[in-house]
Design a protein around this motif. Structure first.
Motif, PDB file in Angstrom:
ATOM      1  N   UNK A  49       0.840  -1.203   0.000  1.00  7.23           N
ATOM      2  CA  UNK A  49       0.000   0.000   0.000  1.00  7.23           C
ATOM      3  C   UNK A  49       0.877   1.256   0.000  1.00  7.23           C
ATOM      4  N   UNK A  50       1.935   1.224   0.791  1.00 10.27           N
ATOM      5  CA  UNK A  50       2.821   2.387   0.844  1.00 10.27           C
ATOM      6  C   UNK A  50       3.452   2.634  -0.517  1.00 10.27           C
ATOM      7  N   UNK A  51       3.862   1.561  -1.184  1.00 16.51           N
ATOM      8  CA  UNK A  51       4.436   1.708  -2.519  1.00 16.51           C
ATOM      9  C   UNK A  51       3.431   2.370  -3.458  1.00 16.51           C
ATOM     10  N   UNK A  52       2.193   1.943  -3.358  1.00 15.26           N
ATOM     11  CA  UNK A  52       1.157   2.497  -4.230  1.00 15.26           C
ATOM     12  C   UNK A  52       0.947   3.989  -3.988  1.00 15.26           C
ATOM     13  N   UNK A  53       0.767   4.355  -2.723  1.00 12.21           N
ATOM     14  CA  UNK A  53       0.412   5.747  -2.420  1.00 12.21           C
ATOM     15  C   UNK A  53       1.605   6.694  -2.516  1.00 12.21           C
ATOM     16  N   UNK A  54       2.790   6.159  -2.347  1.00 10.89           N
ATOM     17  CA  UNK A  54       3.982   6.987  -2.379  1.00 10.89           C
ATOM     18  C   UNK A  54       4.088   7.737  -3.701  1.00 10.89           C
ATOM     19  N   UNK A  55       3.725   7.053  -4.791  1.00  7.47           N
ATOM     20  CA  UNK A  55       3.901   7.670  -6.106  1.00  7.47           C
ATOM     21  C   UNK A  55       2.736   8.597  -6.465  1.00  7.47           C
ATOM     22  N   UNK A  56       1.674   8.505  -5.696  1.00  9.08           N
ATOM     23  CA  UNK A  56       0.482   9.289  -6.014  1.00  9.08           C
ATOM     24  C   UNK A  56       0.721  10.785  -5.790  1.00  9.08           C
ATOM     25  N   UNK A  57       0.248  11.567  -6.744  1.00  5.65           N
ATOM     26  CA  UNK A  57       0.477  13.011  -6.674  1.00  5.65           C
ATOM     27  C   UNK A  57      -0.620  13.699  -5.853  1.00  5.65           C
TER      28      UNK A  57
END
Length: 286
Positions: free
Chosen positions: A271-279
């Motif tokens: 989940x962290x990987x997913x949201x980390x890239x979110x702008x």
RNA sequence: GCCGGGAUAGCUCAGGUAGUAGAGCGCCAGACUGAAAAUCUGGGCGUGGGGAGUGCAAGUCUCUCUCCCGGCA
């Protein structure tokens, strides 16, 4: 323009608590964006908000679906859209809370192929994979849609099958259904808040949460499901298989707990990987 | 006390005839086109228990010490 608050973050980061606080302050209503909290009968296992909190503030898309029903990002997107618009119409602030990044993308992110998962087609391709290997499937996809094939790893059977399914149902290349700006998200002024903890702290919170689940007798909750038919989707709730194997005497409770904690930590990491890239997320360190 | 079997990556363990080590899991990082709490990808220099010996060369052979696990007393 209407406001839409979105709270994201890994599991056990404190999203529900923050949502509740915000909802009280600004006359909001909470919409869960969680693939597993939609199911009825597993409030402890899926960490659904407490009934008393749900009484104080209206919550949506939680615990409404029988466990034998399939669910999907598509269905979530449809339901969430109508719920959010309804809330906005009533002049309340919709607060979207959840850890399912893919669901959030389906809702806010744009277009997708309008093709439901078809168990028959999927079964057919699963058999093909078993017989001829995924290289065969990959070549097949490459022949019909090289653009889509390029973005999928040959070992990613899951996505290969999905792409072939889209082609088989629509007769069109999967890559034609490219991402576009979502019409829905344009209707709102979206404010994204992300919750973040140091990794060590997050993992401690997860471990403690699983222990608390046990104290709240999640075992009894799961025991009731032993002989029930569960949908493909519901079967993947973290902890279900592990507690089943404990209940069937195949493992100790200790082993089940450790296993669930580990699976949850791994999930949180993804989940962290997913949201980390979110702008556009305002990150809050708790 | 005696007889065996062990001691190698965070964990469980592989490693013909000696040529400075791998696999699974974990962990870290990444991807993510309507089943996503899923699925997939990439990343392994580790005082090879301590010491001594034989050898050009020892995780690999010999001796010894320490610890663990069985069996016999």
């Amino acid at each position: 323009m209407k406001k839409l608050i979105v709270i994201v973050g890994p599991t056990a980061s404190g999203k529900s608590r923050l949502a509740l606080r915000l909802a009280k302050r600004c006359k909001g209503e909470i919409i869960s964006c969680d693939a597993m909290q939609v199911y009825r009968g597993v409030p402890i296992l899926t960490n659904q908000p407490l009934p008393e909190d749900q009484k104080k503030i209206p919550h949506h898309l939680i615990g409404f679906l029988p466990l034998h029903k399939e669910f999907s990002a598509a269905e979530f997107s449809q339901r969430a859209k109508s719920v959010i618009q309804d809330i906005a119409r009533r002049r309340k602030v919709p607060i979207l809370v959840g850890g399912s990044g893919f669901y959030l993308k389906a809702l806010l992110g744009g277009k997708h192929a309008p093709v439901k998962a078809d168990p028959t087609i999927r079964k057919k391709y699963s058999r093909l994979v078993k017989e001829k290997g995924n290289a065969y499937l990959y070549e097949r996809l490459r022949a019909i849609d090289p653009r889509r094939a390029k973005k999928i790893h040959p070992n990613d059977t899951y996505r290969l099958i999905r792409a072939l399914e889209i082609y088989e149902v629509t007769g069109r290349k999967p890559s034609e259904f490219a991402e576009g700006g979502g019409g829905f998200s344009a209707l709102f002024r979206i404010q994204k808040i992300g919750l973040r903890h140091p990794r060590k702290v997050l993992y401690q919170r997860i471990d403690r949460r699983v222990e608390k689940m046990i104290r709240n007798d999640v075992v009894a909750e799961v025991k009731r499901l032993l002989r029930k038919r569960l949908s493909f989707t519901a079967k993947r709730i973290i902890g279900l298989q592990e507690l089943f194997s404990y209940l069937k005497g195949e493992s100790s409770l200790e082993e089940a707990i450790t296993h669930i904690q580990r699976l949850t930590r791994q999930y949180a990491k993804r989940q962290e990987t997913w949201f980390r890239k979110e702008k556009g997320i305002r990150w809050v360190r708790v």
